[in-house]
Design a protein around this motif. Structure first.
Motif, PDB file in Angstrom:
ATOM      1  N   GLY A   1      72.765 -17.488  -6.487  1.00 36.62           N
ATOM      2  CA  GLY A   1      73.257 -16.320  -7.100  1.00 36.62           C
ATOM      3  C   GLY A   1      74.377 -16.883  -7.920  1.00 36.62           C
ATOM      4  O   GLY A   1      74.490 -18.049  -8.700  1.00 36.62           O
TER       5      GLY A   1
ATOM      6  N   TYR B   1      75.172 -24.869  -4.246  1.00 36.11           N
ATOM      7  CA  TYR B   1      74.610 -23.401  -4.444  1.00 36.11           C
ATOM      8  C   TYR B   1      73.560 -23.418  -4.695  1.00 36.11           C
ATOM      9  O   TYR B   1      73.217 -24.231  -5.182  1.00 36.11           O
TER      10      TYR B   1
ATOM     11  N   VAL C   1      77.542 -15.732   1.736  1.00 35.40           N
ATOM     12  CA  VAL C   1      77.823 -15.803   0.528  1.00 35.40           C
ATOM     13  C   VAL C   1      78.957 -16.398   0.493  1.00 35.40           C
ATOM     14  O   VAL C   1      79.430 -16.540   1.930  1.00 35.40           O
TER      15      VAL C   1
ATOM     16  N   GLY D   1      71.566 -20.010   0.199  1.00 35.88           N
ATOM     17  CA  GLY D   1      72.811 -19.773  -0.258  1.00 35.88           C
ATOM     18  C   GLY D   1      73.725 -20.883  -0.184  1.00 35.88           C
ATOM     19  O   GLY D   1      74.389 -21.199  -1.571  1.00 35.88           O
TER      20      GLY D   1
END
Length: 126
Positions: free
Chosen positions: A55, A52, A105, A32
């Protein structure tokens, strides 16, 4: 078995540049977030740059104030390679540099990272 393998460290003069790479292999789950940290013996580990890797914020990055404007983090999804371009290096940048990977996350330097590399040494001196 997941492995993170850093490379690209070395010795450079003040004002010089280096690019570090970190190849992630053996991944079963997508990361992630990936990040670069550094540590000098006797000091706490310092988060430098993070990006990141999936996502809604995929590709988004952030930096510690100490390296902002001098370091650039990037990630190649195709090769699972995290890079750190470092320019205008200073003696205080000398440290062992580590890459880290987080599956969950959210991402911050205070997040819990799941996988770590063995590190690559950067020396900055004239």
């Amino acid at each position: 078995q997941v492995q993170l393998a850093e490379s690209g460290g070395g010795s450079v003069q003040p004002g010089g540049s280096l690019t570090l790479s970190c190849v992630a292999s053996g991944l079963i789950y997508s990361s992630g977030c990936m990040a670069w940290f550094r540590q000098v013996p006797g000091n706490e580990r310092e988060g430098l740059a993070a990006i990141y890797t999936r996502g809604p914020f995929d590709g988004g990055s952030f930096y510690a104030d100490s390296v902002k404007g001098r370091f650039t983090v990037s990630h190649d999804n195709a090769t699972n390679t995290l890079s750190l371009q470092m320019k205008d290096l200073k003696p205080e940048d000398a440290a062992k540099y580590y890459c880290a990977l987080r599956y969950g996350v959210g991402c911050s330097f205070q997040s819990s990272f799941d996988e770590w590399g063995q590190g690559t040494q950067v020396t900055v001196s004239s």
